[in-house]
Design a protein around this motif. Structure first.
Motif, PDB file in Angstrom:
ATOM      1  N   GLY A   7       0.826  -1.204   0.000  1.00 52.65           N
ATOM      2  CA  GLY A   7       0.000   0.000   0.000  1.00 52.65           C
ATOM      3  C   GLY A   7       0.860   1.254   0.000  1.00 52.65           C
ATOM      4  O   GLY A   7       0.484   2.294   0.543  1.00 52.65           O
ATOM      5  N   GLY A   8       2.021   1.145  -0.631  1.00 52.68           N
ATOM      6  CA  GLY A   8       2.996   2.233  -0.577  1.00 52.68           C
ATOM      7  C   GLY A   8       2.656   3.450  -1.399  1.00 52.68           C
ATOM      8  O   GLY A   8       3.360   4.455  -1.323  1.00 52.68           O
ATOM      9  N   VAL A  17       7.300   6.533   2.311  1.00 50.42           N
ATOM     10  CA  VAL A  17       8.366   6.140   1.387  1.00 50.42           C
ATOM     11  C   VAL A  17       9.508   7.159   1.356  1.00 50.42           C
ATOM     12  O   VAL A  17      10.681   6.787   1.554  1.00 50.42           O
ATOM     13  CB  VAL A  17       7.796   5.897  -0.033  1.00 50.42           C
ATOM     14  N   PRO A  18       9.245   8.452   1.141  1.00 54.36           N
ATOM     15  CA  PRO A  18      10.373   9.397   1.068  1.00 54.36           C
ATOM     16  C   PRO A  18      11.117   9.560   2.393  1.00 54.36           C
ATOM     17  O   PRO A  18      12.328   9.813   2.385  1.00 54.36           O
ATOM     18  CB  PRO A  18       9.715  10.709   0.621  1.00 54.36           C
ATOM     19  N   GLY A  24      18.244   6.636   3.807  1.00 56.59           N
ATOM     20  CA  GLY A  24      19.220   5.768   3.171  1.00 56.59           C
ATOM     21  C   GLY A  24      18.786   4.332   2.949  1.00 56.59           C
ATOM     22  O   GLY A  24      19.615   3.482   2.590  1.00 56.59           O
ATOM     23  N   HIS A  25      17.500   4.044   3.121  1.00 57.30           N
ATOM     24  CA  HIS A  25      17.031   2.669   2.989  1.00 57.30           C
ATOM     25  C   HIS A  25      16.502   2.382   1.585  1.00 57.30           C
ATOM     26  O   HIS A  25      16.066   3.299   0.868  1.00 57.30           O
ATOM     27  CB  HIS A  25      15.952   2.393   4.036  1.00 57.30           C
ATOM     28  N   ASP A  26      16.564   1.108   1.226  1.00 57.84           N
ATOM     29  CA  ASP A  26      16.034   0.630  -0.053  1.00 57.84           C
ATOM     30  C   ASP A  26      14.547   0.343   0.150  1.00 57.84           C
ATOM     31  O   ASP A  26      14.193  -0.639   0.812  1.00 57.84           O
ATOM     32  CB  ASP A  26      16.789  -0.640  -0.466  1.00 57.84           C
ATOM     33  N   VAL A  27      13.701   1.195  -0.365  1.00 62.36           N
ATOM     34  CA  VAL A  27      12.257   1.114  -0.094  1.00 62.36           C
ATOM     35  C   VAL A  27      11.499   0.808  -1.383  1.00 62.36           C
ATOM     36  O   VAL A  27      11.694   1.480  -2.405  1.00 62.36           O
ATOM     37  CB  VAL A  27      11.733   2.432   0.512  1.00 62.36           C
ATOM     38  N   ILE A  28      10.623  -0.182  -1.301  1.00 61.18           N
ATOM     39  CA  ILE A  28       9.770  -0.538  -2.433  1.00 61.18           C
ATOM     40  C   ILE A  28       8.329  -0.206  -2.074  1.00 61.18           C
ATOM     41  O   ILE A  28       7.802  -0.692  -1.067  1.00 61.18           O
ATOM     42  CB  ILE A  28       9.893  -2.032  -2.769  1.00 61.18           C
ATOM     43  N   ILE A  55       6.004  -3.151   5.853  1.00 62.19           N
ATOM     44  CA  ILE A  55       5.017  -2.243   6.439  1.00 62.19           C
ATOM     45  C   ILE A  55       3.713  -2.452   5.681  1.00 62.19           C
ATOM     46  O   ILE A  55       3.655  -2.213   4.475  1.00 62.19           O
ATOM     47  CB  ILE A  55       5.464  -0.773   6.323  1.00 62.19           C
ATOM     48  N   ASP A  56       2.687  -2.884   6.371  1.00 56.91           N
ATOM     49  CA  ASP A  56       1.408  -3.173   5.717  1.00 56.91           C
ATOM     50  C   ASP A  56       0.449  -2.002   5.915  1.00 56.91           C
ATOM     51  O   ASP A  56      -0.095  -1.809   6.996  1.00 56.91           O
ATOM     52  CB  ASP A  56       0.806  -4.460   6.269  1.00 56.91           C
ATOM     53  N   LEU A  57       0.246  -1.240   4.847  1.00 55.89           N
ATOM     54  CA  LEU A  57      -0.676  -0.106   4.857  1.00 55.89           C
ATOM     55  C   LEU A  57      -1.822  -0.325   3.875  1.00 55.89           C
ATOM     56  O   LEU A  57      -2.571   0.613   3.571  1.00 55.89           O
ATOM     57  CB  LEU A  57       0.070   1.184   4.486  1.00 55.89           C
ATOM     58  N   ALA A  58      -1.964  -1.547   3.378  1.00 56.18           N
ATOM     59  CA  ALA A  58      -3.000  -1.841   2.386  1.00 56.18           C
ATOM     60  C   ALA A  58      -4.386  -1.652   2.988  1.00 56.18           C
ATOM     61  O   ALA A  58      -4.599  -1.892   4.178  1.00 56.18           O
ATOM     62  CB  ALA A  58      -2.850  -3.263   1.867  1.00 56.18           C
TER      63      ALA A  58
END
Length: 251
Positions: A7-8, A17-18, A24-28, A55-58
């Motif tokens: 749910g990003g 996300v930003p 510095g993390h790899d975020v999908i 992280i579940d935001l769905a």
């Protein structure tokens, strides 16, 4: 760290996300739009490869009682085994303050079902229970509208800005799993009807807000302890006035 946000691309995900990328993390940012669907299981194995945190935001596309329950139960039963297979070390989920205290509300019942699946999954977790967002005050007013009147409960209400929610979600995701619940809320607590009336006045909406202790909030009555934290909670920094200025594009 590789972090997958289910749910990003939604309201909270697009703000989280930003924050994490700037750290510095790899975020999908995963969503059905880019081939990841927790309801069907599509794309989960691929997107979770090498992920340390999920992280579940769905959210359910339908808020009808049966549909929303099916969404959260089906999503959990697809997501958790995929996380276990991928070796995910921390599952973070966003839930609702008071979800377990308003069983008449079908959406709240579905969130409780989601929480139970998380707790039973065997994956280290943190559940963030949040109060309602300022961004939804207009929709809440609409739900209680009859003609030119908005009927709302005087029960305590403590809404929070989505920017604060995203900051808390990012912070929790980078911390060790609590294997429990963290509650978050806005900095101001007031009667439900007064906060919505304040919002309508600020937007120039002429509808009259009427205090009604029997008014329903998406099916449930609002009591003294329905929608606010009962114990320790982390409080956001953005009050109503500042949030409203931001929402109007004013500095």
């Amino acid at each position: 760290m590789r972090i997958v946000i289910i749910g990003g691309t939604g309201l909270i995900g697009s703000k989280t996300v930003p924050i994490l990328r700037q750290a510095g993390h790899d975020v999908i940012a995963a969503s059905p739009k880019n081939g990841v669907n927790t309801l069907t299981g599509e794309g989960l194995k691929e997107v979770l490869t090498d992920a340390q945190v999920v992280i579940d935001l769905a959210n359910s596309p339908s808020f009808e009682d049966n549909a929303v329950l099916k969404f959260f139960e089906s999503s959990g039963r697809n997501l958790h085994p995929a996380e276990a297979e991928a070796g995910v070390q921390h599952h973070v989920a966003l839930s609702i303050v008071g979800a377990d205290r308003t069983p008449e509300n079908g959406y709240f019942r579905a969130k409780v079902a989601q929480e139970k699946l998380i707790e039973a999954s065997g994956i280290p977790f943190t559940i963030i229970r949040s109060t309602q967002f300022y961004e939804f005050l207009g929709g809440i007013a609409d739900s209680g509208t009859e003609g030119n009147t908005v009927r709302l409960s005087p029960g305590p209400f403590q809404p929070i800005a989505s920017d604060d929610v995203a900051a808390f979600v990012a912070d929790v995701a980078l911390a060790a799993p609590r294997n429990g619940i963290v509650e978050i809320a806005g900095p101001e607590r007031a009667p439900f009807d007064e906060i919505v009336a304040r919002y309508l006045k600020a937007t120039g909406d002429k509808r009259e807000v009427v205090r009604d202790a029997q008014a329903r909030y998406f099916g449930g009555l609002v009591g003294e302890h329905s929608l606010v934290p009962l114990g320790e909670a982390r409080l956001g920094r953005i009050g109503f006035d500042e949030w409203f200025r931001r929402s109007q594009g004013k500095s």
